[in-house]
Design a protein around this motif. Structure first.
Motif, PDB file in Angstrom:
ATOM      1  N   LYS A 124      27.479  41.889  35.904  1.00 18.39           N
ATOM      2  CA  LYS A 124      28.467  40.949  36.418  1.00 18.39           C
ATOM      3  C   LYS A 124      29.192  40.358  35.223  1.00 18.39           C
ATOM      4  O   LYS A 124      28.568  39.820  34.307  1.00 18.39           O
ATOM      5  CB  LYS A 124      27.789  39.842  37.227  1.00 18.39           C
ATOM      6  CG  LYS A 124      28.760  38.866  37.851  1.00 18.39           C
ATOM      7  CD  LYS A 124      28.058  37.832  38.717  1.00 18.39           C
ATOM      8  CE  LYS A 124      29.058  36.880  39.341  1.00 18.39           C
ATOM      9  NZ  LYS A 124      28.406  35.861  40.188  1.00 18.39           N
TER      10      LYS A 124
ATOM     11  N   TYR B 125      35.423  43.075  30.620  1.00  9.75           N
ATOM     12  CA  TYR B 125      36.108  44.068  31.459  1.00  9.75           C
ATOM     13  C   TYR B 125      37.024  44.932  30.597  1.00  9.75           C
ATOM     14  O   TYR B 125      37.010  46.162  30.687  1.00  9.75           O
ATOM     15  CB  TYR B 125      36.901  43.330  32.543  1.00  9.75           C
ATOM     16  CG  TYR B 125      37.712  44.217  33.459  1.00  9.75           C
ATOM     17  CD1 TYR B 125      37.223  44.581  34.712  1.00  9.75           C
ATOM     18  CD2 TYR B 125      38.977  44.669  33.089  1.00  9.75           C
ATOM     19  CE1 TYR B 125      37.965  45.384  35.571  1.00  9.75           C
ATOM     20  CE2 TYR B 125      39.724  45.478  33.931  1.00  9.75           C
ATOM     21  CZ  TYR B 125      39.222  45.828  35.169  1.00  9.75           C
ATOM     22  OH  TYR B 125      39.960  46.627  36.006  1.00  9.75           O
TER      23      TYR B 125
ATOM     24  N   ARG C 280      32.100  38.009  33.086  1.00 11.11           N
ATOM     25  CA  ARG C 280      32.609  36.635  33.138  1.00 11.11           C
ATOM     26  C   ARG C 280      33.949  36.575  33.859  1.00 11.11           C
ATOM     27  O   ARG C 280      34.237  35.636  34.584  1.00 11.11           O
ATOM     28  CB  ARG C 280      32.757  36.073  31.727  1.00 11.11           C
ATOM     29  CG  ARG C 280      31.428  35.725  31.056  1.00 11.11           C
ATOM     30  CD  ARG C 280      31.655  34.964  29.775  1.00 11.11           C
ATOM     31  NE  ARG C 280      32.441  35.743  28.813  1.00 11.11           N
ATOM     32  CZ  ARG C 280      33.378  35.227  28.013  1.00 11.11           C
ATOM     33  NH1 ARG C 280      33.654  33.948  28.067  1.00 11.11           N
ATOM     34  NH2 ARG C 280      34.024  35.999  27.158  1.00 11.11           N
ATOM     35  N   TYR C 281      34.782  37.576  33.656  1.00 15.42           N
ATOM     36  CA  TYR C 281      36.062  37.682  34.346  1.00 15.42           C
ATOM     37  C   TYR C 281      36.630  39.079  34.131  1.00 15.42           C
ATOM     38  O   TYR C 281      36.051  39.905  33.413  1.00 15.42           O
ATOM     39  CB  TYR C 281      37.056  36.610  33.881  1.00 15.42           C
ATOM     40  CG  TYR C 281      37.307  36.560  32.387  1.00 15.42           C
ATOM     41  CD1 TYR C 281      38.218  37.434  31.787  1.00 15.42           C
ATOM     42  CD2 TYR C 281      36.662  35.631  31.580  1.00 15.42           C
ATOM     43  CE1 TYR C 281      38.463  37.382  30.430  1.00 15.42           C
ATOM     44  CE2 TYR C 281      36.901  35.580  30.214  1.00 15.42           C
ATOM     45  CZ  TYR C 281      37.809  36.457  29.654  1.00 15.42           C
ATOM     46  OH  TYR C 281      38.051  36.414  28.299  1.00 15.42           O
TER      47      TYR C 281
ATOM     48  N   HIS D 116      41.309  34.424  35.375  1.00 17.52           N
ATOM     49  CA  HIS D 116      41.272  34.016  36.783  1.00 17.52           C
ATOM     50  C   HIS D 116      40.829  35.148  37.709  1.00 17.52           C
ATOM     51  O   HIS D 116      40.770  34.950  38.929  1.00 17.52           O
ATOM     52  CB  HIS D 116      42.646  33.509  37.222  1.00 17.52           C
ATOM     53  CG  HIS D 116      43.740  34.527  37.150  1.00 17.52           C
ATOM     54  ND1 HIS D 116      44.385  34.822  35.969  1.00 17.52           N
ATOM     55  CD2 HIS D 116      44.292  35.328  38.106  1.00 17.52           C
ATOM     56  CE1 HIS D 116      45.290  35.751  36.198  1.00 17.52           C
ATOM     57  NE2 HIS D 116      45.253  36.082  37.482  1.00 17.52           N
ATOM     58  N   GLN D 117      40.499  36.323  37.158  1.00 15.25           N
ATOM     59  CA  GLN D 117      40.095  37.468  37.980  1.00 15.25           C
ATOM     60  C   GLN D 117      38.587  37.693  37.857  1.00 15.25           C
ATOM     61  O   GLN D 117      38.049  37.752  36.759  1.00 15.25           O
ATOM     62  CB  GLN D 117      40.830  38.738  37.528  1.00 15.25           C
ATOM     63  CG  GLN D 117      42.330  38.695  37.752  1.00 15.25           C
ATOM     64  CD  GLN D 117      43.031  39.872  37.094  1.00 15.25           C
ATOM     65  OE1 GLN D 117      43.498  39.779  35.976  1.00 15.25           O
ATOM     66  NE2 GLN D 117      43.092  40.990  37.820  1.00 15.25           N
ATOM     67  N   SER D 118      37.915  37.830  39.007  1.00 18.16           N
ATOM     68  CA  SER D 118      36.492  38.141  38.999  1.00 18.16           C
ATOM     69  C   SER D 118      36.311  39.624  38.717  1.00 18.16           C
ATOM     70  O   SER D 118      37.215  40.433  38.947  1.00 18.16           O
ATOM     71  CB  SER D 118      35.851  37.775  40.337  1.00 18.16           C
ATOM     72  OG  SER D 118      36.457  38.515  41.382  1.00 18.16           O
ATOM     73  N   ALA D 119      35.133  40.016  38.223  1.00 21.94           N
ATOM     74  CA  ALA D 119      34.924  41.424  37.852  1.00 21.94           C
ATOM     75  C   ALA D 119      33.442  41.759  37.771  1.00 21.94           C
ATOM     76  O   ALA D 119      32.598  40.911  37.480  1.00 21.94           O
ATOM     77  CB  ALA D 119      35.586  41.725  36.507  1.00 21.94           C
ATOM     78  N   GLY D 120      33.142  43.010  38.014  1.00 28.16           N
ATOM     79  CA  GLY D 120      31.807  43.566  37.818  1.00 28.16           C
ATOM     80  C   GLY D 120      31.928  45.000  37.367  1.00 28.16           C
ATOM     81  O   GLY D 120      32.914  45.685  37.678  1.00 28.16           O
TER      82      GLY D 120
END
Length: 530
Positions: A217, A253, A219-220, A225-229
């Protein structure tokens, strides 16, 4: 007891991965939870001296058909699906001698691992689990009453909840476990359906399922402002997904995206033939070179664009050695990725605490077939990976002048790199190294001019008056729609050109090349990378 709590009195365990099984089963048994199990799982639990019932004793039917039929029975599925406190369900359970199952622990036959081992068709088929997914889905549907565990990593969470709730599970936990359960069966079915599609040669099946397992997971995403995994798929391809991070901060990311681009690019070079280094910035090469050693290749790659290389990604096609490591750490670098690294190189890089070092165990095969995906609004674009390799192409000389042997070597090098540069792509190469790269422009002539300008700037940085483009060769990822892009390359000093061909104005472009004294070859293969 609060209404959302459900006491666990009976658990069914059927696992392929037996990691942590005995400890988990013993802890459940110590809470006076009755254990039911199947086949090898039951034997492992019983051999550890833990009380356990065979599922055949519950159903009244033995395992049959080589274990294909063992849990597909109303006394199992009724125990999982019955809604507690529903009078009709309770009456049916009483009438048919069905006891409730409050906790299901299942991990599935190792289909993905079997495929990864290049097992036979029949072995892959036999490793498709049927009873497991059926039980998982039933228990997850009835999560208001039943907890379902599909991941050994959740054993501790379940035991902790049972301890806190005096032998019960709470609804929040059961919902979380149910979500994971459905995701697991979806990913499992995706792996099976995609394997089947490949087996029958179906490139565009009517339904395309994609599944992955969370690796990290983040941090961004690209921006804060974008979530990421980061998710791993069943595809076994050496790269970031297989890498061990030996040191440095957690990958972002953008780090993962850029590092993947770098490693795929450097993998175009056979390590048995040459050492190669690719330096990447924002998923585009800013310098690529081959040499007798990694250090030599790195120095040549860095010379192409030393400004952009600052804060970039460095990918190598051979084991990282100390000689190369000493050069790389002289400027700020985000990530180094290589198949391996020797102890001295690792020690040198350890002095740079924020520098990430990844070792992958191998190089991805540039010729291998696999899929790439891109999302669009309300859909997915799925295509085969660009696995065309210039060494396999039939090159056609279309000009009066034939490339010299040296030019031909550099032309092939340049076309390898074009494959990894965002379109429109123009790449100048000289003596086994990029000397100017133009990427991602709306006009091919603009990419030509940018690449020529980059080559001139790199020469200035090296203290030279003549542009590195003088005496170079140039590659284009797609045809020249007009002669202007080709003429820009000639003006910069290029002597030979490689391009796919196929334009309505090919004759005009060939004529311009002849008039400029250029040698030009066509590949018949385009390398767009948008």
């Amino acid at each position: 007891m609060p209404r959302d709590l459900r006491r666990v009195t009976r658990a069914l365990i059927s696992v392929s991965d037996k990691t942590g099984l005995i400890e988990f089963a013993r802890a459940l048994s110590q809470r006076n939870i009755e254990l039911i199990s199947t086949g090898g799982t039951r034997k492992a639990i019983a051999d550890a001296g833990i009380p356990v019932r065979d599922v055949a004793d519950v159903t009244g039917f033995p395992e049959m058909m080589d274990g294909r039929v063992k849990t597909l029975h109303p006394k199992v599925h009724g125990g999982l699906l019955a809604i507690r406190e529903n009078p009709e369900h309770e009456a049916a359970m009483l009438a048919h001698g069905i006891a409730p199952i409050d906790l299901l622990i299942v991990n599935l036959y190792p289909f993905e691992a079997t495929v990864a081992k290049n097992a036979s068709y029949d072995d892959c088929i036999e490793n498709i689990d049927i009873g497991g997914p059926a039980m998982i889905r039933g228990a997850a549907k009835n999560h208001n009453d039943v907890a379902v565990v599909v991941d050994v990593a959740d054993y501790a969470l379940v035991l902790d909840t049972l301890a806190k709730q005096d032998g019960a599970t709470d609804l929040e936990l059961r919902k979380r476990l149910a979500q994971k359960a459905y995701a697991r069966t979806a990913a499992y079915d995706a792996a099976i359906s995609n394997w089947f599609a490949a087996e029958i040669g179906e490139d565009t099946p009517d339904y395309r399922a994609i599944g992955g397992v969370l690796a990290e997971k983040m941090r961004y995403g690209e921006n804060p402002h974008q979530s990421a995994g980061f998710y791993r798929t069943p595809e076994k391809r050496f790269g970031v997904s297989t890498a061990r991070q030996l040191q440095g901060k957690t990958l972002s990311y953008n780090n993962v995206n850029d590092t993947d681009a770098a490693f795929e690019c450097v993998a175009e070079f056979d390590p048995a033939r040459t050492a190669a280094v690719a330096i990447i910035k924002h998923a585009n090469p800013c310098g690529v070179a081959e040499g007798a050693s990694l250090r030599e290749a790195y120095e040549k790659a860095l010379r192409c664009d030393p400004v952009s290389a600052f804060g970039g990604i460095v990918a190598l096609n051979r084991k990282l050695d100390a000689e190369a490591a000493r050069e790389i750490v002289k400027i700020f670098t985000e990530v180094i990725i290589a198949p391996e690294a020797d102890d001295e190189a690792i020690a040198l890089i350890a002095a740079k605490k924020n520098l990430r070092l990844l070792v992958t165990g191998g190089l991805p095969d540039p010729r291998a077939k696999s899929l790439t995906l891109r999302t669009v609004s309300g859909g997915l674009l799925v295509q085969g990976r660009d696995n065309a390799v210039v060494d396999d192409m039939e090159l056609r000389v279309v000009t009066k002048r034939t490339p010299t042997p040296g030019e031909l070597v550099d032309l092939k090098f340049a076309f390898r790199i074009c494959k990894h540069v965002k379109s429109n792509a123009i790449v100048y190469v000289k003596d086994g190294a990029t000397v100017g790269i133009g990427a991602g422009q709306m006009s091919r002539v603009d990419s030509s001019r940018i690449a020529a300008w980059k080559a001139a700037e790199a020469a200035k940085a090296a203290g030279l008056s003549a542009s590195f483009a003088k005496g170079s060769v140039v590659a284009s990822d797609a045809f020249f729609p007009f002669a202007d892009g080709l003429l820009a390359a000639a003006e910069a000093g290029a002597t030979a050109v490689i391009q796919p061909g196929g334009s309505m104005r090919d004759d005009e472009v060939i004529k311009a090349a002849d008039e400029a004294g250029l040698a030009m070859v066509m590949t018949g293969h385009r390398h767009f990378r948008h």
